[in-house]
Structures are given as structure tokens and as C-alpha cells.
Design an enzyme around this catalytic site. Structure first.
Site, PDB file in Angstrom:
ATOM      1  N   CYS A   1     111.715  -6.881 110.063  1.00 15.78           N
ATOM      2  CA  CYS A   1     112.373  -7.377 108.845  1.00 15.78           C
ATOM      3  C   CYS A   1     113.662  -8.162 109.130  1.00 15.78           C
ATOM      4  O   CYS A   1     113.914  -9.200 108.515  1.00 15.78           O
ATOM      5  CB  CYS A   1     112.663  -6.220 107.906  1.00 15.78           C
ATOM      6  SG  CYS A   1     113.072  -4.683 108.726  1.00 15.78           S
TER       7      CYS A   1
ATOM      8  N   HIS B   1     118.337  -6.151 103.274  1.00 14.29           N
ATOM      9  CA  HIS B   1     119.065  -6.197 104.541  1.00 14.29           C
ATOM     10  C   HIS B   1     120.078  -7.344 104.503  1.00 14.29           C
ATOM     11  O   HIS B   1     119.769  -8.438 104.005  1.00 14.29           O
ATOM     12  CB  HIS B   1     118.104  -6.478 105.711  1.00 14.29           C
ATOM     13  CG  HIS B   1     117.232  -5.313 106.114  1.00 14.29           C
ATOM     14  ND1 HIS B   1     117.267  -4.085 105.496  1.00 14.29           N
ATOM     15  CD2 HIS B   1     116.310  -5.217 107.109  1.00 14.29           C
ATOM     16  CE1 HIS B   1     116.393  -3.279 106.089  1.00 14.29           C
ATOM     17  NE2 HIS B   1     115.795  -3.939 107.062  1.00 14.29           N
TER      18      HIS B   1
HETATM   19  N1  LIG Z   1     110.008  -1.153 105.448  1.00 11.08           N
HETATM   20  C1  LIG Z   1     110.293  -2.301 106.038  1.00 11.08           C
HETATM   21  O1  LIG Z   1     111.308  -2.971 105.763  1.00 11.08           O
HETATM   22  C2  LIG Z   1     109.386  -2.833 107.077  1.00 11.08           C
HETATM   23  C3  LIG Z   1     109.572  -4.122 107.500  1.00 11.08           C
HETATM   24  C4  LIG Z   1     108.735  -4.647 108.481  1.00 11.08           C
HETATM   25  C5  LIG Z   1     107.730  -3.851 108.965  1.00 11.08           C
HETATM   26  N2  LIG Z   1     107.562  -2.580 108.524  1.00 11.08           N
HETATM   27  C6  LIG Z   1     106.468  -1.802 109.082  1.00 11.08           C
HETATM   28  O2  LIG Z   1     105.460  -1.560 108.092  1.00 11.08           O
HETATM   29  C7  LIG Z   1     104.821  -0.324 108.345  1.00 11.08           C
HETATM   30  C8  LIG Z   1     104.867   0.554 107.112  1.00 11.08           C
HETATM   31  O3  LIG Z   1     106.215   0.774 106.736  1.00 11.08           O
HETATM   32  P1  LIG Z   1     106.601   1.438 105.327  1.00 11.08           P
HETATM   33  O4  LIG Z   1     108.059   1.212 105.210  1.00 11.08           O
HETATM   34  O5  LIG Z   1     105.705   0.974 104.234  1.00 11.08           O
HETATM   35  O6  LIG Z   1     106.281   2.998 105.621  1.00 11.08           O
HETATM   36  P2  LIG Z   1     105.984   4.166 104.584  1.00 11.08           P
HETATM   37  O7  LIG Z   1     106.633   3.901 103.284  1.00 11.08           O
HETATM   38  O8  LIG Z   1     106.347   5.417 105.301  1.00 11.08           O
HETATM   39  O9  LIG Z   1     104.388   4.122 104.363  1.00 11.08           O
HETATM   40  C9  LIG Z   1     103.495   4.360 105.418  1.00 11.08           C
HETATM   41  C10 LIG Z   1     102.077   4.080 104.947  1.00 11.08           C
HETATM   42  O10 LIG Z   1     101.179   4.209 106.057  1.00 11.08           O
HETATM   43  C11 LIG Z   1     100.145   5.133 105.727  1.00 11.08           C
HETATM   44  N3  LIG Z   1      99.744   5.842 106.943  1.00 11.08           N
HETATM   45  C12 LIG Z   1     100.533   6.391 107.874  1.00 11.08           C
HETATM   46  N4  LIG Z   1      99.782   6.951 108.855  1.00 11.08           N
HETATM   47  C13 LIG Z   1      98.488   6.763 108.503  1.00 11.08           C
HETATM   48  C14 LIG Z   1      97.245   7.114 109.080  1.00 11.08           C
HETATM   49  N5  LIG Z   1      97.157   7.795 110.229  1.00 11.08           N
HETATM   50  N6  LIG Z   1      96.100   6.749 108.449  1.00 11.08           N
HETATM   51  C15 LIG Z   1      96.156   6.066 107.299  1.00 11.08           C
HETATM   52  N7  LIG Z   1      97.319   5.695 106.682  1.00 11.08           N
HETATM   53  C16 LIG Z   1      98.457   6.049 107.288  1.00 11.08           C
HETATM   54  C17 LIG Z   1     100.780   6.070 104.714  1.00 11.08           C
HETATM   55  O11 LIG Z   1      99.771   6.706 103.993  1.00 11.08           O
HETATM   56  P3  LIG Z   1     100.048   8.168 103.318  1.00 11.08           P
HETATM   57  O12 LIG Z   1     100.931   7.924 102.134  1.00 11.08           O
HETATM   58  O13 LIG Z   1      98.672   8.622 102.977  1.00 11.08           O
HETATM   59  O14 LIG Z   1     100.717   8.982 104.390  1.00 11.08           O
HETATM   60  C18 LIG Z   1     101.571   5.054 103.883  1.00 11.08           C
HETATM   61  O15 LIG Z   1     100.706   4.390 102.995  1.00 11.08           O
HETATM   62  C19 LIG Z   1     105.527   0.253 109.588  1.00 11.08           C
HETATM   63  O16 LIG Z   1     104.806  -0.151 110.727  1.00 11.08           O
HETATM   64  C20 LIG Z   1     106.862  -0.431 109.575  1.00 11.08           C
HETATM   65  O17 LIG Z   1     107.432  -0.506 110.854  1.00 11.08           O
HETATM   66  C21 LIG Z   1     108.352  -2.055 107.569  1.00 11.08           C
END
Ligand SMILES: NC(=O)c1ccc[n+]([C@@H]2O[C@H](COP(=O)([O-])OP(=O)(O)OC[C@H]3O[C@@H](n4cnc5c(N)ncnc54)[C@H](OP(=O)(O)O)[C@@H]3O)[C@@H](O)[C@H]2O)c1
Length: 340
Positions: free
Chosen positions: A130, A243
Site C-alpha cells: 500500500c 496512509h
Molecule cells: N490492508 C491493506 O492496506 C493492504 C494493502 C495491500 C495489501 N494487503 C494485503 O491484502 C491481504 C488481505 O489483507 P486484509 O487487510 O484484507 O486482511 P483481513 O482483513 O485480515 O482479511 C483477510 C481475508 O483473508 C481470508 N483468509 C485468510 N486466510 C485464509 C485461508 N486460509 N483460506 C481462505 N481465506 C482466508 C479471511 O477470511 P476469513 O474471514 O474467513 O478468515 C479474510 O477474508 C494481505 O495479504 C495483505 O498483506 C493489504
């Protein structure tokens, strides 16, 4: 005729925004599947006016699906992205797993759209971190004009960058400060985040920098130009979404602050709000829900020969993740997977 699109991680911060943005931008969707882990089976998520029930990623068959937007973290991506790619479904991945693989394009559409052609190498495209995404949107047009030599950046990153659990921790700790009967020790973050700032995001590297700082360096080189030198200090702040970055840029050639402002005003994805008066700049709370990378406080840095300093703010769940991923899907659709 549209696309059959999968959103993996649909219950998460980024996945929910992906569904919102696909609907907002009227991405041509014929069919959509919202996936998460088994524990979320049947959880309802919004897609425009529709409500979708999430399915289990583990048992999902990717055969016949065109594009999968992944936001599930590196560990799960390791298992499921190859599964989708092998079934002929192009993965656009938000985790850091594939970003540094030279075979896999790492794309910010305003900066290096032509890299999309390499999607066939592994049927996977990586979405940047990000903090990098918003920074390179700001740097690219300035680099085209005056060649950037070196960038010094300090970030002020919101807790939503650490997922749903990060937001919950800030919320619960903030409440606990006013109601000291409940104690909320740090779990997602290394120290208390409520009413505090933490100069560590991700793990420490051998040279004393953190992995988040290393990511900004490596990703800027891959997306923008390997010749650009970057030094970063990444800091977590008690902000829910958005951010901010204080960026100092040193150029090969002289660039006047007024010209820099004019260039940025004309640049894709950028919105300049830069009045030299109290409040004449953008703060993270104002960028939430927006697509733009906002630039303010553009000024000459007279301590170096050719320097500019600026302030850069963007919604990390949008340009930093979901919006950029959907823009990549649009690019893929327009240039590579044409339909209709
Ligand atoms: N947030 C940011 O600013 C940002 C920016 C760039 C990249 N990212 C990346 O995007 C990704 C997600 O981030 P987020 O902020 O959305 O995280 P989050 O809010 O914690 O959500 C994680 C998601 O992944 C699913 N998940 C996790 N483990 C899983 C598995 N084994 N099988 C199936 N589904 C699974 C979860 O499902 P459940 O609800 O069923 O657990 C949930 O839908 C990460 O790789 C992060 O590094 C985030």
C-alpha cells in the site's frame, strides 16, 4: 459479454473493498464468487445492490473462471494462487508472496501498465504494498520530467493496513483507555497503538531496517526504475484508514515547485490540494473512500541542489490495495483478455 470473477478474502478489509470497487466502476462481471475460509461459509457480503454468500476457498473449483482477485495473505496464497493459475484463471494478488519474482509483473497502472503483457509467464500479477502504490503514483510524473536520484520517505500508516484485527486492536485499546477496567494488551502490533505511534511495520531485517521499509525500496525499483534510490522509515499511527507519507525527492535536474505542482495536477490518479494556509492540505480522514492519491505541501528543498518535498495521502484499502487490483483487472481486460 463479461468476465467470471472471483474475490478471495471477501470477508476481509481489502476483499470487501474489491467488491465495492468492482461494482462502483461497473467492471463487466457476468458471474461473481466471494470466497473466504471455511469458518466464514455463508457470511453475507455486499456487491453493489446484491448480497453474496461467501463460499469456501478450499473446495472452490477455478475451472472456467477468468480473473481471481486475491486478498488472503501470503500463507494461504501459496496454496491457492497456483491452484487458480493452473486452472487458467489469472490471479491478481495483494499479498507480498510474488512481488519480487522477476517472472511476475508488479503493476501500478498509472506507472507501468505495459508490464501486464507478462501475465502469461505464471498467470499471476502482483499488486504492490500500500505505501509503495501511492508513492509511485506521485513519483512517476516527476521522474519523467527531471529523473529522480534519491527519495527519503517517512510513512504514517493506518491500522487497517494490518487487516481487520489491526482495526479491532486500535478500537478496543482506545475504549480501554477511557474504561480502564478492561486491559487490551498489544497483539497485532508490537506496542500499544492507541494514543501512540510505532516505528516498526513487519519484521526486522539484518541491516536494521524493517521488511516494510525494504518492500518500499524493492518495489519502487521494480515498478518505477531500478536506478532510483529509496530510504524509508515506516511508522504505524492510530488512524483507522488512510496512509500518509512525507516524501523528499532529489532530482538529476532542477525542478521548480510550481512546475512540479502543475505536472502533478495533470497526472493520472493524482489530486493536488495545496493551499499555503491553515488546513490547505489533505489529511487521511479526508481521503477515505476516494480513488485519488492526494498531494499537498509541495515545496522546494533548498538543502540539496535539486530537491522537492511533498505530503502524500491515500486510502490504503483503495489505491493501496483493492482499487489498484481492480485497475489491473481493467487493464488485463482492455489489453489482454478482451471479451464481447
Ligand atoms: N490492508 C491493506 O492496506 C493492504 C494493502 C495491500 C495489501 N494487503 C494485503 O491484502 C491481504 C488481505 O489483507 P486484509 O487487510 O484484507 O486482511 P483481513 O482483513 O485480515 O482479511 C483477510 C481475508 O483473508 C481470508 N483468509 C485468510 N486466510 C485464509 C485461508 N486460509 N483460506 C481462505 N481465506 C482466508 C479471511 O477470511 P476469513 O474471514 O474467513 O478468515 C479474510 O477474508 C494481505 O495479504 C495483505 O498483506 C493489504
Amino acid at each position: 459479454m463479461g468476465y467470471r470473477v472471483v474475490v478471495a478474502g471477501a470477508t476481509g478489509n481489502v476483499g470487501r473493498e474489491m467488491l465495492n470497487i468492482l461494482a462502483e466502476r461497473q467492471f463487466p462481471v457476468d458471474e461473481i464468487a466471494a470466497l473466504a475460509s471455511r469458518k466464514s461459509l455463508g457470511t453475507e457480503v455486499s456487491f453493489g445492490d446484491r448480497t453474496l454468500k461467501t463460499k469456501d476457498l478450499d473446495t472452490f473449483d477455478f475451472e472456467g473462471w477468468d480473473i481471481a482477485l486475491f486478498a488472503i495473505g501470503s500463507e494461504a496464497t501459496k496454496t491457492y494462487a497456483p491452484r487458480a493459475a493452473n486452472a487458467g484463471c489469472v490471479v491478481i494478488d495483494n499479498s507480498s508472496l510474488y512481488r519480487y519474482d522477476p517472472q511476475i509483473p508488479l503493476i501500478v497502472p498509472e506507472v507501468n501498465p505495459d508490464a501486464v503483457e507478462h501475465y502469461r509467464n505464471k498467470m499471476i500479477i502482483a499488486n504492490p504494498n500500500c505505501s509503495t502504490a501511492q508513492m509511485v503514483v506521485a513519483l512517476k510524473p516527476l521522474h519523467d520530467r527531471a529523473r529522480i536520484k534519491r527519495v527519503v520517505v517517512a510513512t504514517y500508516q493506518s491500522v487497517s493496513g494490518a487487516g481487520k484485527e489491526g482495526m479491532d486492536e486500535l478500537w478496543d485499546q482506545t475504549k480501554a483507555v477511557y474504561n480502564p477496567t478492561s486491559d487490551v494488551p498489544p497483539k497485532k502490533f508490537q506496542k500499544q497503538i492507541a494514543f501512540n505511534v510505532i516505528p516498526q511495520i513487519d519484521v526486522f531485517m539484518e541491516d536494521g531496517s524493517t521488511k516494510e521499509e525494504w518492500k518500499m525500496v524493492a518495489e519502487t525499483k521494480k515498478i518505477l526504475d531500478p536506478a532510483v534510490r529509496v530510504t524509508a522509515t515506516c511508522v504505524r499511527v492510530p488512524v483507522f484508514v488512510g496512509h500518509s507519507e512525507a516524501i523528499n525527492i532529489e532530482f538529476d535536474e532542477f525542478l521548480d515547485e510550481d512546475e512540479a505542482r502543475d505536472i502533478l495536477r495533470e497526472s493520472p490518479g493524482v489530486m493536488v490540494i495545496d493551499k499555503r494556509e491553515p488546513g490547505g492540505y489533505v489529511t487521511p480522514i479526508e481521503c477515505v473512500g476516494d480513488y485519488a492519491t492526494f498531494i499537498s505541501r509541495i515545496r522546494q528543498d533548498s538543502t540539496v541542489e535539486n530537491g522537492i518535498s511533498l505530503w502524500c495521502v491515500s486510502d490504503n484499502l483503495r489505491k493501496g490495495a483493492a482499487l489498484n487490483a481492480v485497475q489491473i483487472a481493467e487493464l488485463l481486460g482492455n489489453r489482454m483478455l478482451k471479451k464481447g
